[in-house]
Design a protein around this motif. Structure first.
Motif, PDB file in Angstrom:
ATOM      1  N   ASN A 192       0.854  -1.190   0.000  1.00 31.80           N
ATOM      2  CA  ASN A 192       0.000   0.000   0.000  1.00 31.80           C
ATOM      3  C   ASN A 192       0.896   1.248   0.000  1.00 31.80           C
ATOM      4  O   ASN A 192       1.766   1.393   0.860  1.00 31.80           O
ATOM      5  N   LYS A 226      -3.626   6.577  -0.947  1.00 29.09           N
ATOM      6  CA  LYS A 226      -3.864   7.996  -0.710  1.00 29.09           C
ATOM      7  C   LYS A 226      -2.877   8.814  -1.544  1.00 29.09           C
ATOM      8  O   LYS A 226      -1.713   8.432  -1.690  1.00 29.09           O
ATOM      9  N   SER A 247      -4.756   8.427   9.819  1.00 36.17           N
ATOM     10  CA  SER A 247      -5.905   7.687   9.289  1.00 36.17           C
ATOM     11  C   SER A 247      -5.578   6.262   8.860  1.00 36.17           C
ATOM     12  O   SER A 247      -6.432   5.375   8.938  1.00 36.17           O
ATOM     13  N   ASP A 248      -4.319   6.023   8.410  1.00 32.57           N
ATOM     14  CA  ASP A 248      -3.970   4.696   7.872  1.00 32.57           C
ATOM     15  C   ASP A 248      -2.576   4.238   8.296  1.00 32.57           C
ATOM     16  O   ASP A 248      -1.900   3.534   7.539  1.00 32.57           O
ATOM     17  N   ASN A 251      -1.491   0.635   7.764  1.00 32.83           N
ATOM     18  CA  ASN A 251      -1.661   0.057   6.425  1.00 32.83           C
ATOM     19  C   ASN A 251      -0.671   0.594   5.391  1.00 32.83           C
ATOM     20  O   ASN A 251      -0.704   0.166   4.245  1.00 32.83           O
TER      21      ASN A 251
END
Length: 354
Positions: A192, A226, A247-248, A251
Motif C-alpha cells: 500500500n 492515498k 488515518s492509515d 496500512n
C-alpha cells in the motif's frame, strides 16, 4: 649706360623672383604642415569615434537574459538558481536579470512583461504551473524574444510560443520510481502506497504522478491508497504525512514523494509516529539533494530518482546558440541516474553539488 642699366634691372628682377619663390615655398610648406595637422586631428577624431563605437558594440554584444524563477521552495530549486546565477553571472558575455516569483504565477507574468519592456535577448522561465501562459508568451513572441523553459513544461495550443525546454523526462522519473520500488519490495508483495504530490498544476507533479501510476497500475499487488499535494515543501510534506499516518498508519508500506523535501518531511512524521522510516515504511523520492542522500545512507530512505538542477551550463550554451542565429534542440535533456540503498548513496555523496 644703357647696358649697365639693363644689367642692373636684370639682377633686380632675378633677386625679386628668388624672394617670391622662397616666399611661395615657405607658404606652401606652412600650408602642408597645417594640412598634416588637420589630417592628424581628423584621424584622431575617427579613432575616438571608432573607440566609442567599439565600446558600444562591446556593451551590446552582451546577451541579456531575463530569468523568472518559481521561488525557493526546496533545496533542489535553490541549487538550480545558484547554478544559473553562477554560470551566467560569472560569464562576461551575459547580463542576467533575475526575478523570484515566490510560487505565484502572477508574479512570473509581471516579471516577463518587465523583461519584454527591457528588450532582453532571451527569456528563461521555470513555470510554476502548466497553464495560463498564452497571453504573455504571445507578447514575447511578438517582441521577437525567444523563451526557453527550464525544468517544467507548459500546456499551450501554439507550441511556437516557446523555443526550447531544458530539463528532465518527468514521466520517466515516475516510472523509474515505481519500477525500483517493485524491485525493492518484490512483485508478489502486497504493498500500500501513499503519494505526496508536488504543486497542483505543475508539470513535474502531473508527469511524475502519471509515470508512477503507469507502472503501478500494471501490478495488482501494488495500490496507491492515498495521494495528496505536499506543495513540494518539507513542512507541507510532513503535515500531509501526519494526516496519512493518523488515518492509515498501520496500512502504509511505502511513500512515494515527488521531491526530496516532502520525503524528508515524511521521514520526520514517521519517526514522530513511532515507526522507522526506510524499514517499517519504505521511502522513494525524486530529485537527489544531499539531505536525501544522507537519509538513504543512514537507512531512513531507500530510493533516489535523480533530477539534475544544475542547468546553468545548458542554458548558457542555448542562449549563445540562439544569439548566434543557430537552431537548438526542442528538448535539451539532462543526464540523470537512480540510486538504491545505503551503499550507493554513500558512494555518491562526496560528489554531490547540491
Amino acid at each position: 649706360m644703357n647696358t649697365k642699366k639693363g644689367l642692373l634691372l636684370f639682377l633686380i628682377t632675378g633677386i625679386t623672383v628668388l624672394f617670391l619663390l622662397a616666399g611661395c615655398n615657405t607658404q606652401e610648406s606652412a600650408g602642408n604642415e597645417g594640412s598634416n595637422d588637420n589630417a592628424e586631428d581628423t584621424n584622431a577624431e575617427e579613432a575616438n569615434e571608432d573607440s566609442g563605437t567599439n565600446d558600444e558594440e562591446a556593451s551590446s554584444e552582451k546577451i541579456v537574459v531575463g530569468f523568472s524563477q518559481i521561488g525557493a521552495e526546496s533545496g533542489w530549486r535553490t541549487a538550480e538558481t545558484e547554478s544559473i546565477k553562477e554560470t551566467l553571472g560569472n560569464d562576461p558575455q551575459f547580463d542576467l536579470k533575475f526575478s523570484d516569483a515566490q510560487q505565484k504565477q502572477e508574479n512570473q507574468i509581471k516579471a516577463l512583461r518587465t523583461f519584454i519592456a527591457q528588450k532582453v535577448d532571451i527569456i528563461a522561465l521555470a513555470p510554476v504551473v502548466e497553464s495560463g501562459w498564452e497571453t504573455i508568451l504571445t507578447e514575447a513572441k511578438d517582441a521577437g524574444i525567444p523563451v526557453v523553459l527550464l525544468d517544467r513544461g507548459i500546456d499551450v495550443e501554439d507550441e511556437s510560443l516557446y523555443t526550447s525546454f531544458i530539463g528532465s523526462d518527468f514521466i520517466l522519473e515516475g516510472e523509474n520510481a515505481a519500477n525500483e520500488l517493485i524491485n525493492l519490495m518484490g512483485e508478489d508483495s502486497k504493498v500500500n502506497i501513499v503519494e505526496l504530490q508536488g504543486t497542483v498544476g505543475a508539470s513535474a507533479a502531473n508527469d511524475r504522478m502519471e509515470g508512477f501510476a503507469n507502472v503501478i497500475s500494471e501490478n495488482p499487488n501494488y495500490e496507491i491508497i492515498k495521494s495528496q499535494t505536499g506543495e513540494f515543501t518539507r513542512s507541507k510534506g510532513k503535515e500531509v504525512m501526519e494526516a496519512f499516518l493518523k488515518s492509515d498508519g498501520d496500512n502504509i508500506d511505502a511513500v512515494y514523494a515527488h521531491n526530496d523535501d516532502m520525503a524528508l518531511g515524511a521521514i520526520q512524521a514517521i519517526e514522530e509516529y513511532g515507526l522507522k522510516p526506510g524499514e517499517d515504511i519504505k521511502i522513494v523520492s525524486v530529485d537527489g539533494i544531499k539531505d536525501i542522500f544522507e537519509a538513504v545512507a543512514d537507512g531512513k530512505a531507500n530510493i533516489i530518482v535523480e533530477c539534475n538542477p544544475l542547468l546553468g551550463p545548458q542554458l548558457a550554451q542555448a542562449a549563445k546558440d540562439l544569439q548566434a542565429g543557430k537552431e537548438i534542440e526542442r528538448w535539451i535533456k539532462t543526464d540523470e541516474s537512480v540510486y538504491v540503498g545505503a551503499e550507493e548513496a554513500k558512494a555518491a555523496l562526496p560528489d554531490r553539488k547540491y
